[in-house]
Design a protein around this motif. Structure first.
Motif, PDB file in Angstrom:
ATOM      1  N   ALA A 152      34.234  30.320   0.071  1.00  0.00           N
ATOM      2  CA  ALA A 152      33.740  30.479   1.445  1.00  0.00           C
ATOM      3  C   ALA A 152      33.862  31.925   1.906  1.00  0.00           C
ATOM      4  CB  ALA A 152      34.499  29.545   2.376  1.00  0.00           C
ATOM      5  N   LEU A 153      34.948  32.587   1.520  1.00  0.00           N
ATOM      6  CA  LEU A 153      35.134  33.986   1.912  1.00  0.00           C
ATOM      7  C   LEU A 153      34.127  34.910   1.230  1.00  0.00           C
ATOM      8  CD1 LEU A 153      39.034  34.197   1.895  1.00  0.00           C
ATOM      9  CD2 LEU A 153      37.535  34.342   3.886  1.00  0.00           C
ATOM     10  N   LYS A 154      33.568  34.435   0.129  1.00  0.00           N
ATOM     11  CA  LYS A 154      32.528  35.232  -0.540  1.00  0.00           C
ATOM     12  C   LYS A 154      31.240  35.244   0.280  1.00  0.00           C
ATOM     13  CE  LYS A 154      30.189  37.260  -3.822  1.00  0.00           C
ATOM     14  NZ  LYS A 154      28.900  37.301  -3.108  1.00  0.00           N
ATOM     15  N   TYR A 155      30.967  34.174   1.021  1.00  0.00           N
ATOM     16  CA  TYR A 155      29.712  34.048   1.756  1.00  0.00           C
ATOM     17  C   TYR A 155      29.846  34.310   3.253  1.00  0.00           C
ATOM     18  CZ  TYR A 155      27.734  31.940  -2.441  1.00  0.00           C
ATOM     19  OH  TYR A 155      27.302  31.713  -3.721  1.00  0.00           O
ATOM     20  N   GLY A 156      31.037  34.248   3.812  1.00  0.00           N
ATOM     21  CA  GLY A 156      31.193  34.404   5.252  1.00  0.00           C
ATOM     22  C   GLY A 156      32.328  35.341   5.598  1.00  0.00           C
ATOM     23  N   PRO A 157      32.271  35.979   6.764  1.00  0.00           N
ATOM     24  CA  PRO A 157      33.337  36.890   7.186  1.00  0.00           C
ATOM     25  C   PRO A 157      34.595  36.135   7.590  1.00  0.00           C
ATOM     26  CG  PRO A 157      31.705  36.665   8.918  1.00  0.00           C
ATOM     27  CD  PRO A 157      31.170  35.920   7.734  1.00  0.00           C
ATOM     28  N   LEU A 158      35.703  36.862   7.662  1.00  0.00           N
ATOM     29  CA  LEU A 158      36.976  36.260   8.046  1.00  0.00           C
ATOM     30  C   LEU A 158      36.912  35.642   9.434  1.00  0.00           C
ATOM     31  CD1 LEU A 158      39.570  38.910   6.796  1.00  0.00           C
ATOM     32  CD2 LEU A 158      39.424  36.536   6.056  1.00  0.00           C
ATOM     33  N   THR A 159      36.177  36.276  10.352  1.00  0.00           N
ATOM     34  CA  THR A 159      36.108  35.770  11.719  1.00  0.00           C
ATOM     35  C   THR A 159      35.372  34.449  11.822  1.00  0.00           C
ATOM     36  OG1 THR A 159      34.202  37.251  11.991  1.00  0.00           O
ATOM     37  CG2 THR A 159      36.320  38.010  12.853  1.00  0.00           C
ATOM     38  N   VAL A 160      34.657  34.037  10.743  1.00  0.00           N
ATOM     39  CA  VAL A 160      34.008  32.728  10.709  1.00  0.00           C
ATOM     40  C   VAL A 160      34.850  31.726   9.934  1.00  0.00           C
ATOM     41  CG1 VAL A 160      31.999  31.448   9.845  1.00  0.00           C
ATOM     42  CG2 VAL A 160      31.677  33.617  11.008  1.00  0.00           C
ATOM     43  N   VAL A 161      35.305  32.135   8.754  1.00  0.00           N
ATOM     44  CA  VAL A 161      35.990  31.207   7.856  1.00  0.00           C
ATOM     45  C   VAL A 161      37.372  30.827   8.376  1.00  0.00           C
ATOM     46  CG1 VAL A 161      36.899  30.915   5.514  1.00  0.00           C
ATOM     47  CG2 VAL A 161      34.695  32.041   5.866  1.00  0.00           C
ATOM     48  N   GLN A 162      38.130  31.781   8.860  1.00  0.00           N
ATOM     49  CA  GLN A 162      39.517  31.492   9.235  1.00  0.00           C
ATOM     50  C   GLN A 162      39.653  30.564  10.446  1.00  0.00           C
ATOM     51  OE1 GLN A 162      40.682  32.580   6.116  1.00  0.00           O
ATOM     52  NE2 GLN A 162      42.454  32.397   7.426  1.00  0.00           N
ATOM     53  N   PRO A 163      38.855  30.728  11.521  1.00  0.00           N
ATOM     54  CA  PRO A 163      38.983  29.767  12.628  1.00  0.00           C
ATOM     55  C   PRO A 163      38.717  28.327  12.211  1.00  0.00           C
ATOM     56  CG  PRO A 163      37.814  31.705  13.378  1.00  0.00           C
ATOM     57  CD  PRO A 163      37.955  31.843  11.885  1.00  0.00           C
ATOM     58  N   LEU A 164      37.873  28.130  11.204  1.00  0.00           N
ATOM     59  CA  LEU A 164      37.607  26.768  10.744  1.00  0.00           C
ATOM     60  C   LEU A 164      38.831  26.134  10.101  1.00  0.00           C
ATOM     61  CD1 LEU A 164      34.013  27.178   9.274  1.00  0.00           C
ATOM     62  CD2 LEU A 164      34.677  25.902  11.314  1.00  0.00           C
ATOM     63  N   GLY A 165      39.823  26.941   9.782  1.00  0.00           N
ATOM     64  CA  GLY A 165      41.063  26.383   9.254  1.00  0.00           C
ATOM     65  C   GLY A 165      41.764  25.490  10.264  1.00  0.00           C
ATOM     66  N   ALA A 166      41.449  25.641  11.567  1.00  0.00           N
ATOM     67  CA  ALA A 166      42.046  24.756  12.576  1.00  0.00           C
ATOM     68  C   ALA A 166      41.623  23.313  12.372  1.00  0.00           C
ATOM     69  CB  ALA A 166      41.657  25.222  13.984  1.00  0.00           C
ATOM     70  N   LEU A 167      40.509  23.112  11.657  1.00  0.00           N
ATOM     71  CA  LEU A 167      40.083  21.743  11.367  1.00  0.00           C
ATOM     72  C   LEU A 167      41.068  21.030  10.440  1.00  0.00           C
ATOM     73  CD1 LEU A 167      36.247  22.296  10.896  1.00  0.00           C
ATOM     74  CD2 LEU A 167      37.431  21.302  12.861  1.00  0.00           C
ATOM     75  N   THR A 168      41.938  21.783   9.790  1.00  0.00           N
ATOM     76  CA  THR A 168      42.986  21.157   8.988  1.00  0.00           C
ATOM     77  C   THR A 168      43.849  20.252   9.848  1.00  0.00           C
ATOM     78  OG1 THR A 168      43.043  23.021   7.448  1.00  0.00           O
ATOM     79  CG2 THR A 168      44.988  21.603   7.523  1.00  0.00           C
ATOM     80  N   LEU A 169      44.237  20.737  11.021  1.00  0.00           N
ATOM     81  CA  LEU A 169      45.034  19.929  11.933  1.00  0.00           C
ATOM     82  C   LEU A 169      44.244  18.735  12.451  1.00  0.00           C
ATOM     83  CD1 LEU A 169      47.681  19.593  13.498  1.00  0.00           C
ATOM     84  CD2 LEU A 169      46.725  21.050  15.273  1.00  0.00           C
TER      85      LEU A 169
END
Length: 319
Positions: free
Chosen positions: A63-80
């Motif tokens: 995912a980090l190969k295709y999208g910037p950190l400001t897009v990929v990292q906030p989606l990590g909140a979906l883990t919760l």
């Protein structure tokens, strides 16, 4: 297909895998709260959680190969968000109303962040000096938060989130440098940063395992917030990433971050809804015993008539 959409889709699957790993870690930590690292290494359940984390990390790397950190990292909140129903299912209970509200706030905030954070595929990478500086500062923060002798809790969760966020930023440097540059695939920069990624990823895993000894909700919420915070700082300050929409976009992103943070707080404070007795299989079995159980005391306390003594010869029986 748009590169950002690919990054979002991969991030969703990664979040689900991370959620399953977090639930497995919490269950293991609750069963053996005092177990050390060596004992965990001998546990098959712990290695299953490691496998889930590894699979999620691989999806995250792509995912980090295709999208910037400001897009990929906030989606990590979906883990919760995913871990809440998973944990409830494993515990045999229903998801409470407060948990659903927290999920809704988190999703709404993430939507606002993604509107402003959408950008092109990443091109900039951290230089060797920048990577070493980021690693040194993060290691110092982790040392302060998780110093020896400190009680496991939210400080360990914060340290885990910082470690995971920095590992993601360094991972993006490795993937972009290894695939989009004309230099050698195994340059000194790529190998060195890859070693830092492995160190921070392993440290984040062990720190989260320690934090989950006190439960899953609040520690996972802190990990979820600290991770994108650390990655966003690196992306905006060192990788040239920008938010869309100018000043209005910044305000929308801040509002989304506040809404998502409030949703995470609600999820961490939510009281799990207890399992109803009639829905529990053990209660169903016990429900079959009241009649037999009620008969036993009745038989136990029922007076038994004693036979009257017979009158001996030569004695008159009193009237």
């Amino acid at each position: 297909m748009n590169a950002t959409l690919v990054a979002v889709a991969l991030s969703l699957f990664s979040a689900a895998a991370y959620a399953a790993a977090a639930v497995a870690q919490e269950r293991l930590a609750s069963r053996a709260p005092g177990s050390g690292t060596l004992r965990m290494l001998a546990s098959g359940a712990w290695w299953c959680s490691v496998g889930l984390n590894t699979f999620a990390a691989l999806l995250h790397v792509v995912a980090l190969k295709y999208g910037p950190l400001t897009v990929v990292q906030p989606l990590g909140a979906l883990t919760l968000v995913a871990a809440v129903p998973m944990g409830a299912r494993v515990a045999g209970r229903r998801v409470g109303a407060a948990e659903w509200r927290g999920t809704a706030y988190t999703l709404a905030g993430l939507a606002a962040i993604l509107v402003t954070a959408s950008g092109s595929a990443p091109e900039d990478v951290l230089s060797a000096s920048e990577a070493l500086t980021v690693a040194a500062v993060t290691a110092g923060l982790i040392g302060l938060l998780a110093r020896p002798g400190s009680r496991p809790g939210l400080r360990h969760a914060t340290a885990s989130g910082f470690a995971s966020g920095v590992a993601s930023a360094l991972t993006q440097t490795v993937t972009v440098a290894a695939t989009d540059r004309s230099g050698p695939l195994l340059s000194v920069q790529v190998v060195g940063v890859a070693l830092l990624v492995a160190a921070f990823a392993a440290g984040g895993l062990l720190l989260s395992q320690t934090a989950y000894r006190g439960g899953l909700g609040a520690p996972l919420a802190v990990v979820t917030l600290a991770n994108p915070m650390a990655a966003a700082v690196i992306g905006l300050a060192l990788l040239g990433e920008r938010l869309q929409g100018g000043a209005a976009g910044v305000l929308l992103a801040l509002a989304g971050a506040g809404i998502a943070s409030w949703g995470v707080v609600l999820l961490s404070r939510a009281t799990p809804e207890p399992v109803r007795e009639e829905e529990h299989p053990v209660a169903a079995v016990l429900a079959l015993k009241p009649e037999s159980a009620s008969l036993e005391p009745a038989l136990r306390h029922t007076p038994v008539p004693m036979p009257r003594p017979k009158s001996e010869p030569g004695h008159l029986t009193p009237l």
